[in-house]
Design a protein around this motif. Structure first.
Motif, mmCIF file in Angstrom:
data_model
loop_
_atom_site.group_PDB
_atom_site.id
_atom_site.type_symbol
_atom_site.label_atom_id
_atom_site.label_comp_id
_atom_site.label_asym_id
_atom_site.label_seq_id
_atom_site.Cartn_x
_atom_site.Cartn_y
_atom_site.Cartn_z
ATOM 1 N N PHE A 157 15.420 -26.071 15.802
ATOM 2 C CA PHE A 157 14.346 -27.229 15.865
ATOM 3 C C PHE A 157 13.694 -26.983 14.573
ATOM 4 O O PHE A 157 13.681 -25.851 13.797
ATOM 5 C CB PHE A 157 13.443 -26.764 16.987
ATOM 6 N N PRO A 158 12.904 -28.177 14.149
ATOM 7 C CA PRO A 158 12.240 -28.027 12.874
ATOM 8 C C PRO A 158 11.274 -26.861 12.870
ATOM 9 O O PRO A 158 11.270 -26.467 11.579
ATOM 10 C CB PRO A 158 11.577 -29.405 12.876
ATOM 11 N N ALA A 159 10.535 -26.766 13.859
ATOM 12 C CA ALA A 159 9.488 -25.359 13.805
ATOM 13 C C ALA A 159 10.378 -24.177 13.527
ATOM 14 O O ALA A 159 9.524 -23.234 12.536
ATOM 15 C CB ALA A 159 8.659 -25.211 15.028
ATOM 16 N N GLU A 160 11.423 -24.091 13.449
ATOM 17 C CA GLU A 160 12.296 -22.722 13.018
ATOM 18 C C GLU A 160 12.805 -22.888 11.675
ATOM 19 O O GLU A 160 13.268 -21.668 11.171
ATOM 20 C CB GLU A 160 13.292 -22.468 14.087
ATOM 21 N N LEU A 161 12.580 -23.557 11.111
ATOM 22 C CA LEU A 161 13.078 -23.783 9.513
ATOM 23 C C LEU A 161 11.918 -23.689 8.652
ATOM 24 O O LEU A 161 10.797 -24.146 8.783
ATOM 25 C CB LEU A 161 13.745 -25.015 9.390
ATOM 26 N N SER A 162 12.073 -23.467 7.557
ATOM 27 C CA SER A 162 11.432 -23.343 6.286
ATOM 28 C C SER A 162 11.064 -24.671 5.878
ATOM 29 O O SER A 162 11.937 -25.701 6.068
ATOM 30 C CB SER A 162 12.014 -22.477 5.035
ATOM 31 N N GLY A 163 10.154 -24.713 5.207
ATOM 32 C CA GLY A 163 9.948 -26.183 4.547
ATOM 33 C C GLY A 163 11.055 -26.830 3.729
ATOM 34 O O GLY A 163 11.423 -27.977 3.803
ATOM 35 N N GLY A 164 11.746 -25.970 2.837
ATOM 36 C CA GLY A 164 12.725 -26.501 2.142
ATOM 37 C C GLY A 164 14.017 -26.892 2.997
ATOM 38 O O GLY A 164 14.588 -27.756 2.716
ATOM 39 N N GLN A 165 14.178 -26.029 4.055
ATOM 40 C CA GLN A 165 15.211 -26.412 5.157
ATOM 41 C C GLN A 165 14.989 -27.849 5.814
ATOM 42 O O GLN A 165 15.873 -28.593 5.983
ATOM 43 C CB GLN A 165 15.492 -25.061 6.001
ATOM 44 N N GLN A 166 13.782 -27.980 6.069
ATOM 45 C CA GLN A 166 13.469 -29.220 6.546
ATOM 46 C C GLN A 166 13.553 -30.307 6.088
ATOM 47 O O GLN A 166 13.858 -31.346 6.423
ATOM 48 C CB GLN A 166 11.783 -29.150 7.135
ATOM 49 N N GLN A 167 13.432 -30.073 4.710
ATOM 50 C CA GLN A 167 13.496 -31.255 3.899
ATOM 51 C C GLN A 167 14.929 -31.591 3.781
ATOM 52 O O GLN A 167 15.234 -32.784 3.406
ATOM 53 C CB GLN A 167 12.663 -31.157 2.355
ATOM 54 N N ARG A 168 15.808 -30.535 3.491
ATOM 55 C CA ARG A 168 17.168 -30.794 3.473
ATOM 56 C C ARG A 168 17.726 -31.628 4.532
ATOM 57 O O ARG A 168 18.685 -32.258 4.644
ATOM 58 C CB ARG A 168 17.816 -29.256 3.088
ATOM 59 N N VAL A 169 17.030 -30.989 5.806
ATOM 60 C CA VAL A 169 17.508 -32.007 7.026
ATOM 61 C C VAL A 169 17.174 -33.416 6.945
ATOM 62 O O VAL A 169 17.707 -34.179 7.492
ATOM 63 C CB VAL A 169 16.927 -31.190 8.113
ATOM 64 N N ALA A 170 15.890 -33.758 6.361
ATOM 65 C CA ALA A 170 15.452 -34.833 6.216
ATOM 66 C C ALA A 170 16.275 -35.827 5.442
ATOM 67 O O ALA A 170 16.760 -36.907 5.485
ATOM 68 C CB ALA A 170 14.032 -34.940 5.592
ATOM 69 N N ILE A 171 16.827 -35.234 3.982
ATOM 70 C CA ILE A 171 17.787 -35.938 3.408
ATOM 71 C C ILE A 171 19.289 -36.214 3.871
ATOM 72 O O ILE A 171 19.600 -37.191 3.863
ATOM 73 C CB ILE A 171 17.976 -34.882 1.887
ATOM 74 N N ALA A 172 19.736 -35.092 4.719
ATOM 75 C CA ALA A 172 20.773 -35.278 5.667
ATOM 76 C C ALA A 172 20.747 -36.308 6.574
ATOM 77 O O ALA A 172 21.515 -37.388 6.798
ATOM 78 C CB ALA A 172 21.010 -34.009 6.117
ATOM 79 N N ARG A 173 19.524 -36.325 7.201
ATOM 80 C CA ARG A 173 18.923 -37.488 8.067
ATOM 81 C C ARG A 173 19.236 -38.829 7.319
ATOM 82 O O ARG A 173 19.783 -39.767 8.021
ATOM 83 C CB ARG A 173 17.741 -37.342 8.819
ATOM 84 N N ALA A 174 18.638 -39.135 6.270
ATOM 85 C CA ALA A 174 18.728 -40.275 5.599
ATOM 86 C C ALA A 174 20.046 -40.783 5.079
ATOM 87 O O ALA A 174 20.285 -41.883 5.198
ATOM 88 C CB ALA A 174 17.618 -40.168 4.457
ATOM 89 N N LEU A 175 20.855 -39.690 5.031
ATOM 90 C CA LEU A 175 22.016 -39.867 4.394
ATOM 91 C C LEU A 175 23.224 -40.277 5.329
ATOM 92 O O LEU A 175 24.208 -40.942 5.367
ATOM 93 C CB LEU A 175 22.696 -38.699 3.792
ATOM 94 N N ALA A 176 22.691 -39.936 6.765
ATOM 95 C CA ALA A 176 23.470 -40.061 7.664
ATOM 96 C C ALA A 176 23.696 -41.676 8.126
ATOM 97 O O ALA A 176 24.654 -42.192 8.688
ATOM 98 C CB ALA A 176 23.117 -39.405 9.112
ATOM 99 N N MET A 177 22.745 -42.355 7.579
ATOM 100 C CA MET A 177 22.693 -43.953 7.764
ATOM 101 C C MET A 177 23.788 -44.421 6.736
ATOM 102 O O MET A 177 23.642 -45.800 6.796
ATOM 103 C CB MET A 177 21.310 -44.374 7.521
ATOM 104 N N ARG A 178 24.357 -44.010 5.806
ATOM 105 C CA ARG A 178 25.093 -44.463 4.931
ATOM 106 C C ARG A 178 24.291 -45.360 3.887
ATOM 107 O O ARG A 178 25.058 -46.427 3.924
ATOM 108 C CB ARG A 178 26.645 -44.843 5.478
ATOM 109 N N PRO A 179 23.349 -44.825 3.454
ATOM 110 C CA PRO A 179 22.328 -46.051 2.646
ATOM 111 C C PRO A 179 23.163 -46.439 1.386
ATOM 112 O O PRO A 179 24.097 -45.534 0.878
ATOM 113 C CB PRO A 179 21.090 -45.141 2.477
#
Length: 268
Positions: A157-179
C-alpha cells in the motif's frame, strides 16, 4: 474550448500546441496569451519562480483547469471540443476524460489512492477508461513496475512506500494508460534529497525512449542534461526559451538573468 476555436486554421501537426492561452483567477492572469508548441519526442523543461504560471500551463493543457481563452491540441486533437455534423461543440466532462487518455500526468504529491495496493492503483484507469482486459492490465502493470525498479512492491500500500517509491508508482500508473505525452509537475519537489535521483533516473529513461515530456522542475542539472529545450516563465508569459545550456548559462532577458543568479546562489 475557447470561443475562437472554430476560426483557427486546422489541427496542429505538433504533439502539443497551445494558442493564445489565457487563464485568470479573479483579476490575476496566471497565463497571459501563451503560445506554446512541443514536437513528438521532444523533452521540454519549464522553469520560473513560484506563481509564474508553470503548473497552470500543465493543468490547462490536460483540461484539469480549462483556459478562459485560447485552444489546446494534443496529438492533433482539439481539447475540450467535439466535432459534429453541425460544427464544433464544447465537450462534456466524460468526453474530456476520454481526451485525456493520451496524456499522462505526474503530480508533486503522488496522488495515489491510499486504500488501494500498488497494483490496484496502476490497473484501475486502463480498465475503466481504456476498457483493457484485467489480465492484460495486470501484465502491463507488472512490466511497468519492473521498469521503475518496483517489481516486488505490487501488493504494497502507498503508506508502506518511501516518497521516491510512491512517485515511481505514480509514473508507472500514468504510463499504464499508454499516453502520447507525459506532463510532470515538479515531480521531485516533495521528496527528500536522497530520493530525488531514483525518480530522475526513471524520467531520464523515458527521455531516452523518446517519450514526449513537459517537465516543470527546479532540477537545473536534469534540465540541462535531458531537456531539448528550456522555457522560462514569468508572470504568466514565456519570457525566454532555447537550448538549456544557453538559457541557463547565458540568458538574454533580464528577468531570466535574475532568476538564474538566485538559483546559483542557493546552490553554493
Amino acid at each position: 474550448m475557447a470561443d475562437s476555436a472554430q476560426t483557427l486554421d486546422g489541427p496542429s501537426r505538433s504533439m502539443v500546441e497551445a494558442r493564445g492561452l489565457v487563464k485568470a483567477y479573479g483579476h490575476v492572469r496566471a497565463l497571459d496569451t501563451v503560445d506554446f508548441r512541443v514536437e513528438t519526442g521532444e523533452v521540454v523543461a519549464i522553469v520560473g519562480a513560484s506563481g509564474s504560471g508553470k503548473s497552470t500551463l500543465l493543468r490547462c493543457l490536460n483540461y484539469l483547469d480549462p483556459p478562459n481563452e485560447g485552444d489546446v491540441w494534443i496529438n492533433g486533437h482539439l481539447m475540450g471540443a467535439v466535432e459534429t455534423v453541425n460544427g464544433v461543440r464544447k465537450a462534456s466532462e466524460r468526453e474530456i476524460r476520454r481526451h485525456r487518455a493520451d496524456i499522462g500526468m505526474v503530480f508533486q504529491h503522488f496522488n495515489l489512492f491510499p486504500h488501494m495496493t500498488v497494483m490496484q492503483n496502476i490497473i484501475e484507469a486502463p480498465i475503466a477508461v481504456r476498457a483493457m482486459a484485467r489480465g492484460e492490465a495486470i501484465e502491463a502493470a507488472r512490466e511497468l513496475l519492473a521498469s521503475v525498479g518496483l517489481a516486488d512492491k505490487q501488493d504494497a500500500f502507498p503508506a508502506e512506500l518511501s516518497g521516491g517509491q510512491q512517485q515511481r508508482v505514480a509514473i508507472a500508473r500514468a504510463l499504464a494508460m499508454r499516453p502520447r505525452v507525459m506532463l510532470f509537475d515538479e515531480p521531485t519537489s516533495a521528496l527528500d534529497p536522497e530520493l530525488v535521483d531514483e525518480v530522475l533516473r526513471v524520467m531520464r529513461q523515458l527521455a531516452q525512449d523518446s517519450m514526449t515530456m513537459l517537465v516543470v522542475t527546479h532540477e537545473m542539472s536534469f534540465a540541462e542534461d535531458v531537456a531539448d529545450r528550456l522555457v522560462f516563465f514569468d508572470k504568466g508569459k514565456i519570457i525566454e526559451q532555447g537550448k538549456p545550456a544557453e538559457v541557463l548559462r547565458a540568458p538574454s532577458h533580464q528577468r531570466t538573468q535574475a532568476f538564474m543568479q538566485r538559483i546559483l546562489r542557493r546552490g553554493q
